[in-house]
Scaffold this motif. Structure first.
Motif: not given
Length: 82
Positions: A40-46
């Motif tokens: 999961i990237t910095d946005d914290g959304v998948v």
């Protein structure tokens, strides 16, 4: 939606930066969930997708079986099945 005993659900997640065509990954067990969390990237959304899989029933009409469809393609016409 109600899932019946003739159906099951498969979960998939979309790898960050990928498209549906080449980025879907299965979510079948804890190891795959942990892998998803690590990616999961910095946005914290998948994005997670649920696929309802319909099991074939013996009661279904077998008039469109692969064998019969192949015969239709060879002959160029649809056979009448009694």
């Amino acid at each position: 939606m109600i899932i019946t005993d003739k159906e099951s659900v498969s979960l998939h997640w979309l790898f960050p930066g990928k498209h549906l065509v080449d980025g879907l990954r299965p979510l079948n067990d804890d190891k795959e969930c942990s892998n998803m969390l690590e990616c999961i990237t910095d946005d914290g959304v998948v994005d997670v997708y649920a696929e309802v899989v319909h099991e074939n029933s013996e009661e279904e009409d077998e008039s469109d079986s692969e064998y019969q469809l192949g015969k239709e393609e060879e002959s160029g016409q649809k056979e009448m099945i009694p």
